[in-house]
Design a protein around this motif. Structure first.
Motif, PDB file in Angstrom:
ATOM      1  N   ASP A 147      31.897  27.269  32.127  1.00  0.00           N
ATOM      2  CA  ASP A 147      31.356  25.914  32.097  1.00  0.00           C
ATOM      3  C   ASP A 147      30.261  25.718  31.061  1.00  0.00           C
ATOM      4  O   ASP A 147      29.977  24.586  30.665  1.00  0.00           O
ATOM      5  N   ILE A 148      29.633  26.795  30.648  1.00  0.00           N
ATOM      6  CA  ILE A 148      28.576  26.754  29.640  1.00  0.00           C
ATOM      7  C   ILE A 148      28.565  28.101  28.935  1.00  0.00           C
ATOM      8  O   ILE A 148      28.839  29.137  29.557  1.00  0.00           O
ATOM      9  N   ALA A 149      28.298  28.096  27.637  1.00  0.00           N
ATOM     10  CA  ALA A 149      28.290  29.341  26.868  1.00  0.00           C
ATOM     11  C   ALA A 149      27.061  30.175  27.208  1.00  0.00           C
ATOM     12  O   ALA A 149      25.988  29.645  27.512  1.00  0.00           O
ATOM     13  N   ALA A 150      27.231  31.490  27.175  1.00  0.00           N
ATOM     14  CA  ALA A 150      26.081  32.385  27.363  1.00  0.00           C
ATOM     15  C   ALA A 150      25.107  32.205  26.200  1.00  0.00           C
ATOM     16  O   ALA A 150      25.488  31.803  25.101  1.00  0.00           O
ATOM     17  N   GLY A 151      23.827  32.501  26.445  1.00  0.00           N
ATOM     18  CA  GLY A 151      22.836  32.390  25.382  1.00  0.00           C
ATOM     19  C   GLY A 151      21.454  32.107  25.908  1.00  0.00           C
ATOM     20  O   GLY A 151      21.219  32.081  27.123  1.00  0.00           O
ATOM     21  N   SER A 152      20.535  31.891  25.005  1.00  0.00           N
ATOM     22  CA  SER A 152      19.145  31.549  25.345  1.00  0.00           C
ATOM     23  C   SER A 152      18.968  30.048  25.200  1.00  0.00           C
ATOM     24  O   SER A 152      19.364  29.463  24.186  1.00  0.00           O
ATOM     25  N   TYR A 153      18.379  29.438  26.218  1.00  0.00           N
ATOM     26  CA  TYR A 153      18.281  27.973  26.245  1.00  0.00           C
ATOM     27  C   TYR A 153      16.881  27.513  26.630  1.00  0.00           C
ATOM     28  O   TYR A 153      16.174  28.181  27.397  1.00  0.00           O
ATOM     29  N   THR A 154      16.529  26.344  26.106  1.00  0.00           N
ATOM     30  CA  THR A 154      15.441  25.545  26.651  1.00  0.00           C
ATOM     31  C   THR A 154      16.077  24.541  27.598  1.00  0.00           C
ATOM     32  O   THR A 154      16.979  23.796  27.207  1.00  0.00           O
ATOM     33  N   VAL A 155      15.627  24.529  28.843  1.00  0.00           N
ATOM     34  CA  VAL A 155      16.226  23.679  29.867  1.00  0.00           C
ATOM     35  C   VAL A 155      15.288  22.515  30.165  1.00  0.00           C
ATOM     36  O   VAL A 155      14.108  22.716  30.479  1.00  0.00           O
ATOM     37  N   VAL A 156      15.833  21.309  30.059  1.00  0.00           N
ATOM     38  CA  VAL A 156      15.042  20.092  30.238  1.00  0.00           C
ATOM     39  C   VAL A 156      15.672  19.237  31.328  1.00  0.00           C
ATOM     40  O   VAL A 156      16.891  19.040  31.333  1.00  0.00           O
ATOM     41  N   ALA A 157      14.866  18.722  32.238  1.00  0.00           N
ATOM     42  CA  ALA A 157      15.367  17.863  33.309  1.00  0.00           C
ATOM     43  C   ALA A 157      15.683  16.472  32.777  1.00  0.00           C
ATOM     44  O   ALA A 157      15.123  16.037  31.764  1.00  0.00           O
ATOM     45  N   ALA A 158      16.575  15.773  33.478  1.00  0.00           N
ATOM     46  CA  ALA A 158      16.939  14.416  33.080  1.00  0.00           C
ATOM     47  C   ALA A 158      15.734  13.494  33.143  1.00  0.00           C
ATOM     48  O   ALA A 158      15.597  12.575  32.340  1.00  0.00           O
ATOM     49  N   SER A 159      14.855  13.742  34.092  1.00  0.00           N
ATOM     50  CA  SER A 159      13.676  12.900  34.272  1.00  0.00           C
ATOM     51  C   SER A 159      12.524  13.758  34.782  1.00  0.00           C
ATOM     52  O   SER A 159      12.727  14.649  35.602  1.00  0.00           O
ATOM     53  N   GLU A 160      11.334  13.492  34.288  1.00  0.00           N
ATOM     54  CA  GLU A 160      10.164  14.227  34.766  1.00  0.00           C
ATOM     55  C   GLU A 160       9.815  13.846  36.201  1.00  0.00           C
ATOM     56  O   GLU A 160       9.013  14.515  36.848  1.00  0.00           O
ATOM     57  N   LEU A 161      10.412  12.790  36.699  1.00  0.00           N
ATOM     58  CA  LEU A 161      10.135  12.344  38.067  1.00  0.00           C
ATOM     59  C   LEU A 161      10.971  13.100  39.084  1.00  0.00           C
ATOM     60  O   LEU A 161      10.718  13.029  40.282  1.00  0.00           O
ATOM     61  N   GLU A 162      12.000  13.802  38.628  1.00  0.00           N
ATOM     62  CA  GLU A 162      12.874  14.510  39.554  1.00  0.00           C
ATOM     63  C   GLU A 162      12.299  15.878  39.898  1.00  0.00           C
ATOM     64  O   GLU A 162      11.551  16.481  39.130  1.00  0.00           O
ATOM     65  N   PHE A 163      12.688  16.366  41.056  1.00  0.00           N
ATOM     66  CA  PHE A 163      12.206  17.656  41.550  1.00  0.00           C
ATOM     67  C   PHE A 163      13.388  18.450  42.089  1.00  0.00           C
ATOM     68  O   PHE A 163      14.175  17.944  42.887  1.00  0.00           O
ATOM     69  N   GLY A 164      13.525  19.668  41.632  1.00  0.00           N
ATOM     70  CA  GLY A 164      14.619  20.494  42.118  1.00  0.00           C
ATOM     71  C   GLY A 164      14.500  21.915  41.623  1.00  0.00           C
ATOM     72  O   GLY A 164      13.407  22.365  41.239  1.00  0.00           O
ATOM     73  N   TYR A 165      15.640  22.621  41.616  1.00  0.00           N
ATOM     74  CA  TYR A 165      15.634  24.038  41.279  1.00  0.00           C
ATOM     75  C   TYR A 165      16.856  24.408  40.443  1.00  0.00           C
ATOM     76  O   TYR A 165      17.940  23.830  40.602  1.00  0.00           O
ATOM     77  N   LEU A 166      16.665  25.393  39.589  1.00  0.00           N
ATOM     78  CA  LEU A 166      17.750  26.077  38.906  1.00  0.00           C
ATOM     79  C   LEU A 166      17.766  27.509  39.427  1.00  0.00           C
ATOM     80  O   LEU A 166      16.767  28.222  39.321  1.00  0.00           O
ATOM     81  N   GLN A 167      18.899  27.914  40.012  1.00  0.00           N
ATOM     82  CA  GLN A 167      19.049  29.268  40.529  1.00  0.00           C
ATOM     83  C   GLN A 167      20.095  30.009  39.692  1.00  0.00           C
ATOM     84  O   GLN A 167      21.113  29.425  39.307  1.00  0.00           O
ATOM     85  N   ILE A 168      19.839  31.281  39.426  1.00  0.00           N
ATOM     86  CA  ILE A 168      20.758  32.106  38.648  1.00  0.00           C
ATOM     87  C   ILE A 168      21.175  33.296  39.503  1.00  0.00           C
ATOM     88  O   ILE A 168      20.336  34.071  39.966  1.00  0.00           O
ATOM     89  N   PHE A 169      22.497  33.422  39.708  1.00  0.00           N
ATOM     90  CA  PHE A 169      23.048  34.491  40.547  1.00  0.00           C
ATOM     91  C   PHE A 169      23.862  35.456  39.691  1.00  0.00           C
ATOM     92  O   PHE A 169      24.595  35.037  38.791  1.00  0.00           O
ATOM     93  N   GLU A 170      23.735  36.725  40.017  1.00  0.00           N
ATOM     94  CA  GLU A 170      24.512  37.775  39.358  1.00  0.00           C
ATOM     95  C   GLU A 170      24.765  38.875  40.381  1.00  0.00           C
ATOM     96  O   GLU A 170      23.809  39.384  40.995  1.00  0.00           O
ATOM     97  N   GLU A 171      26.022  39.205  40.597  1.00  0.00           N
ATOM     98  CA  GLU A 171      26.350  40.213  41.604  1.00  0.00           C
ATOM     99  C   GLU A 171      25.626  41.517  41.314  1.00  0.00           C
ATOM    100  O   GLU A 171      25.606  41.993  40.186  1.00  0.00           O
ATOM    101  N   GLY A 172      25.017  42.086  42.364  1.00  0.00           N
ATOM    102  CA  GLY A 172      24.305  43.351  42.224  1.00  0.00           C
ATOM    103  C   GLY A 172      22.845  43.199  41.867  1.00  0.00           C
ATOM    104  O   GLY A 172      22.101  44.186  41.874  1.00  0.00           O
TER     105      GLY A 172
END
Length: 225
Positions: free
Chosen positions: A165-190
């Motif tokens: 769904d998205i290429a591997a790599g190094s990213y700057t991650v920006v939210a759609a709005s500074e007013l929103e609140f949530g989480y980004l979780q990263i899972f990897e087996e092991g």
């Protein structure tokens, strides 16, 4: 007497440093990149459904458009055919509504829980393996729409696979709005999951690898630049 008093003060100081070292590490890690570690991370992530790592056929041969309506109180659960779906409340312009969607595996472990509509997100996207139950509460209707797989740089709330769904790599991650609140979780087996808080922050920095799973909740979408 003075020597004993000095030793007592020194002992208290050493104990204080020991007690706060873990807290200091948490603060540094959070200030550096909004990453949450330690007990707080475990509490936020909770029990992880092993189905989050499952790979399904992305052809959507069995998937079908599903309208769930009316939704009886206190809710209804359905088990859609396997496929990749967008779950939403319909076309823009319809009567606004707000409710909850919960996706659980066959053992009752929650894969995803999100508020849809007012006060929540517009849609969530994820894989369903054919045994997942999708439960709605507080909504009058909801749609499950099969979606094709394509690599994107804007990911909505939901569950995504790096490489598909998205290429591997190094990213700057920006939210759609500074007013929103949530989480980004990263899972990897092991490995232990990682979790980054999205709140009042212009961006966070992440490196994602092939095969890792990204889970986004609480925000409409994140831009990976």
């Amino acid at each position: 007497m003075k020597q004993i008093l000095f030793l007592n003060i020194l002992t208290c100081f050493i104990l204080l440093i020991g007690c706060t070292s873990e807290a200091s590490e948490k603060v540094v890690q959070y200030q550096k990149n909004n990453e949450i570690i330690g007990e707080e991370r475990e509490e936020l992530i909770g029990e992880v459904s092993p189905t989050i790592y499952e790979t399904i056929q992305r052809t959507n041969e069995e998937a079908e458009e599903i309208l769930v309506s009316p939704i009886e109180r206190p809710g209804v659960g359905i088990t859609p055919p396997a496929g990749r779906y967008m779950i939403h409340t319909g076309e823009p312009g319809r009567v606004p509504q707000s409710g909850r969607v919960v996706v659980s595996d066959e053992n009752g472990v929650i894969l995803l829980e999100e508020v849809l509509g007012l006060g929540g997100v517009e849609r969530v996207t994820l894989n369903l393996n054919g045994s997942h139950e999708v439960y709605f509460d507080g909504l009058d209707w909801a749609y499950l729409t099969p979606v094709p797989t394509e690599q994107l740089n804007e990911l909505t709330a939901g569950i995504w696979e790096v490489g598909a769904d998205i290429a591997a790599g190094s990213y700057t991650v920006v939210a759609a709005s500074e007013l929103e609140f949530g989480y980004l979780q990263i899972f990897e087996e092991g490995n232990d999951p990682r979790i980054f808080e999205i709140i009042n922050s212009p961006s966070i920095q992440v490196e994602i690898k092939e095969g890792q799973i990204l889970k986004i909740n609480g925000v409409s979408y994140l831009k990976f630049e």
